[in-house]
Write an enzyme that holds these catalytic residues in place. Structure first.
Site, PDB file in Angstrom:
ATOM      1  N   ASP A   9      54.634  25.665 109.382  1.00 40.84           N
ATOM      2  CA  ASP A   9      53.726  24.623 108.945  1.00 40.84           C
ATOM      3  C   ASP A   9      52.591  25.289 108.171  1.00 40.84           C
ATOM      4  OD1 ASP A   9      52.621  21.535 110.545  1.00 40.84           O
ATOM      5  OD2 ASP A   9      52.385  22.270 108.504  1.00 40.84           O
TER       6      ASP A   9
HETATM    7  C1  GLC Z   1      50.565  19.662 107.321  1.00 44.98           C
HETATM    8  C2  GLC Z   1      51.393  19.011 108.399  1.00 44.98           C
HETATM    9  C3  GLC Z   1      52.850  18.959 108.079  1.00 44.98           C
HETATM   10  C4  GLC Z   1      53.019  18.812 106.583  1.00 44.98           C
HETATM   11  C5  GLC Z   1      52.548  20.113 105.952  1.00 44.98           C
HETATM   12  C6  GLC Z   1      52.680  20.097 104.429  1.00 44.98           C
HETATM   13  O1  GLC Z   1      49.561  20.438 107.889  1.00 44.98           O
HETATM   14  O2  GLC Z   1      51.261  19.489 109.727  1.00 44.98           O
HETATM   15  O3  GLC Z   1      53.406  17.863 108.820  1.00 44.98           O
HETATM   16  O4  GLC Z   1      54.372  18.558 106.258  1.00 44.98           O
HETATM   17  O5  GLC Z   1      51.218  20.419 106.311  1.00 44.98           O
HETATM   18  O6  GLC Z   1      51.793  19.165 103.884  1.00 44.98           O
END
Ligand code: GLC
Length: 720
Positions: A269
């Site tokens: 993430d």
């Molecule tokens: C965010 C979220 C995740 C998302 C990613 C890209 O922090 O936790 O769900 O897909 O970053 O935006």
């Protein structure tokens, strides 16, 4: 490209080019200026060469066809081996056409509806050059203080698993044909794992649950997504057993790669690898990179841990080139699965006029799906509305276009059709008193409200949250509506008790005051671009509501976590012992939620009768058939979701007092009866034992059948 050609390509790559493929950045890195953008972690100091930039593997978050086209074209000009970029985005409930938020879609209890939504999202986003969506979110949730419940499919493992798999099917279609079906995109199931169990519902907070809970409650939805062919998995921010998911070899190599046999692309993430430093399990980016790659995280989203450290770690022999090659192959394989080597633009229409995005047919589907997602929580007698009545529309969400919800990608609020615009079409003489703020009513507004409320036969009161109050980094310790909104419903009631309250919110709320003072109550969630017309379809009875809650609505924040499939405890509250002291209860609030899992009303009525059970004994190779007759005894055609729950009376571990095992949706004309049949086999009795193995035990099982989780017991069977 043939698999062996991928290995050939790998052999031609330098170490720098291999490491580059494991990095994902936002588009602003490709702008000549030092674009603003949301850069977290240590990236600010990351001095990057143009060549390093043109070695990266993926970009996340492009917003337009031309932006995607431009970056891919510039990249291919500068990448020595012509390896195309992978474009990923958060297409969570639509791309430009925004559908209801996932917890609303889950209220339909319809895998078909979810698959259709995901398929349309794929059409719009693939056309704009998106290759991968960071969806579905498969996190099991039990705490509405957590803002991301809006992205979830609720509190039940079985329903969550069914719907998660439906998202994957809708986005991907045949997972082996992504190199031909350019209106499909790859699905990245997230967040692996347990993010929905963040302590106190506070985002990014600690998570700690037993292995039993992991295998019983949280893993099944990810298994379902992988069984449906999900091409990617994203690691979660949280710790599991004291280790951040992105650095846990047990979680990622043993559980995900081995037990679940996931051989696809595992991406962190946002900044999760660098955040192992702040978690306190890595002293620096180099140690964080070592832990993540050793745990088989293939791609580093938006930090420079991999970019700045892997080469050194290779030199020091702390990681091998084989380990790096494995990660690079996962990236190249996905690009190949998507047909990017043959066509890096995947048939993108480029700057041509968009063919299907935001088409009328997608809008009408969005309207239908929204109406199927709205839950009728209360209806004393006002709905469906009588066309001859004088109607007043009042409140802060009456004319609001803030009805798309969080994670609405490039959806524009300006394209959202408001409740007011839609209701005016139905009632040209509609009285209105829309208010500006969610948290206060001005004296001028109050004068107008009093006037129209007195004049109307019925008041439609539009209340709720703003989109910013749920979603990521939007946890709330108080989940009631603002005092001004609770006061508003009480003040209007003193003038006109015929109040239909419509709620726009991203989480279960504490609604006792609102419900008590409303004659009817419709949970519209954040219904998306066509939310206004969909609500009116329900209010006037063009659509008979049939949705059911996928998550409990507490009476009181203090009851949280509250969910239907809880354990009995040694001192459960029963009808007989309610007044006793030494039982598991609060002395100030009832144990039960205000609205339970599986609950939702309709404008007609159904009865369930003639229950037949083929046998009360089950063996390894037999099955029990349970049939019930469902009759629509009301005056409107309508849908009902007949739900079957099971309780394992005595097992090796404590089992939930009820577990949803099956459900059937019936659509019946007035006076029409349909026989509904359920089959119970030993497979339905399986649960996770202390040794974490799945099996069923001989013994007694109670069966409940009804139209919500408070379904009555209809029989007891024995597995012999
Ligand atoms: C965010 C979220 C995740 C998302 C990613 C890209 O922090 O936790 O769900 O897909 O970053 O935006």
């Amino acid at each position: 490209m043939e698999k062996k050609q991928l290995h050939k390509l790998l052999e031609q790559m330098t170490v720098e080019e291999k490491i580059g493929q494991l990095v994902q950045l936002t588009p602003n890195f490709f702008e000549e200026t030092d674009g603003e953008g949301e850069i977290t972690g240590p990236l600010m100091e990351w001095g990057m060469s143009k060549q390093e930039l043109y070695n990266i593997g993926s970009v996340l978050g492009t917003h337009t066809i031309s932006q995607t086209h431009q970056i891919q074209a510039a990249y291919l000009k500068n990448n020595r081996l012509g390896i195309p970029l992978l474009f990923m985005a958060d297409v969570i409930h639509g791309y430009e056409t925004i559908f209801p938020i996932p917890i609303a879609l889950a209220s339909s209890w319809s895998p078909e509806l979810i698959e259709e939504m995901a398929s349309l999202s794929a059409v719009e986003s693939a056309e704009a050059g998106v290759h991968v969506t960071f969806s579905p979110m498969a996190d099991l949730v039990r705490d509405p203080r957590w803002g991301r419940v809006m992205e979830s499919s609720g509190e039940d493992t079985y329903l969550n698993s069914l719907l998660t798999a439906a998202y994957v099917r809708g986005y991907q279609g045949n997972p082996n044909k992504l190199n031909e079906n350019f209106n499909k995109i790859a699905a990245c199931v997230k967040h692996f794992i347990g993010y929905g169990a963040s302590e106190a519902g506070r985002d990014y907070n600690t998570v700690d649950f037993s292995d039993l809970a992991l295998y019983q409650d949280h893993l099944p939805s990810f298994e379902a997504a992988l069984n449906a062919g999900a091409k990617l998995v994203m690691t979660s921010f949280n710790t599991i057993k004291g280790i951040p998911a992105s650095g846990s070899q047990w979680l990622l190599k043993e559980v995900l790669r081995n037990d679940l046999n996931f051989q696809g692309l595992l991406i962190s993430d946002w900044a999760a690898i660098a955040e192992m430093i702040t978690h306190g399990v890595a002293v620096d980016k180099k140690e964080a990179a070592l832990k993540a790659l050793s745990a088989s995280v293939d791609m580093d989203m938006m930090t420079d841990c991999y970019q700045s450290s892997l080469k050194e770690l290779l030199k020091e022999g702390k990681i091998t080139e084989t380990t790096v090659d494995q990660a690079v192959l996962h990236v190249l394989q996905l690009k190949n699965d998507l047909g990017l080597f043959e066509d890096p633009y995947r048939g993108m229409k480029g700057k041509q006029q968009k063919a299907v995005t935001f088409s009328d047919s997608i809008q009408s589907t969005a309207r239908e799906l929204a109406a199927q997602s709205m839950v009728l929580l209360k209806n004393e007698h006002l709905l469906p509305l009588n066309s001859k009545k004088t109607v007043a529309l009042i409140g802060p969400k009456a004319a609001s276009q803030d009805i798309l919800g969080a994670w609405s990608w490039i959806g524009k609020q300006s394209q959202a059709v408001t409740l007011k615009d839609a209701l005016k079409k139905e009632y040209p003489d509609l009285l209105t008193a829309e208010t500006d703020s969610l948290t206060k009513i001005t004296s001028d507004e109050w004068e107008t409200i009093k006037r129209v409320a007195a004049k109307a036969d019925i008041v439609i009161l539009a209340l709720g949250e703003s989109s910013e109050e749920s979603g990521e980094a939007a946890s709330k310790a108080t989940i009631r509506l603002p005092e001004a909104q609770e006061q508003l419903v009480k003040s209007i009631k003193a003038i006109n008790p015929n109040i239909v309250t419509v709620l726009f919110n991203g989480r279960p709320l504490v609604l006792e005051e609102i419900a008590e003072n409303s004659s009817s109550l419709l949970e519209a969630w954040f219904p998306g671009t066509q939310g206004g017309p969909a609500i009116v379809d329900i209010l006037v009875g063009r659509v008979n509501p049939s949705a059911k809650l996928p998550m409990s609505f507490p009476r009181n924040t203090g009851q949280i976590p509250i969910y239907y499939n809880h354990m009995s405890t040694g001192r459960p509250v029963t009808q007989q012992n309610k007044q006793e002291k030494y039982i598991s209860k609060y002395i100030d609030v009832a144990n039960e939620p205000l609205y339970p899992f599986g609950y939702g009303l309709t404008y007609t009525s159904f009865i369930i009768e003639d229950i037949k059970v083929s046998s009360t004994q089950l063996t390894e190779d037999t099955k029990i058939i349970i049939t019930v007759n469902v009759t629509n005894i009301g005056r409107m055609i309508g849908k009902e979701i007949i739900q079957l729950y099971l309780h394992d009376v005595s097992a090796e571990v404590v089992r939930p007092v009820k577990e949803l095992k099956k459900f059937r949706t019936v659509l019946l004309e007035p006076n029409q009866m349909q026989e509904v049949k359920f089959e119970i086999t030993v497979e339905d009795l399986v649960y996770i034992h202390p040794d974490l193995k799945k099996s069923a035990d001989k013994g007694f099982f109670e069966i409940f059948i009804g139209t919500e989780s408070r379904a009555p017991k209809i029989t007891e069977i024995e597995y012999v």
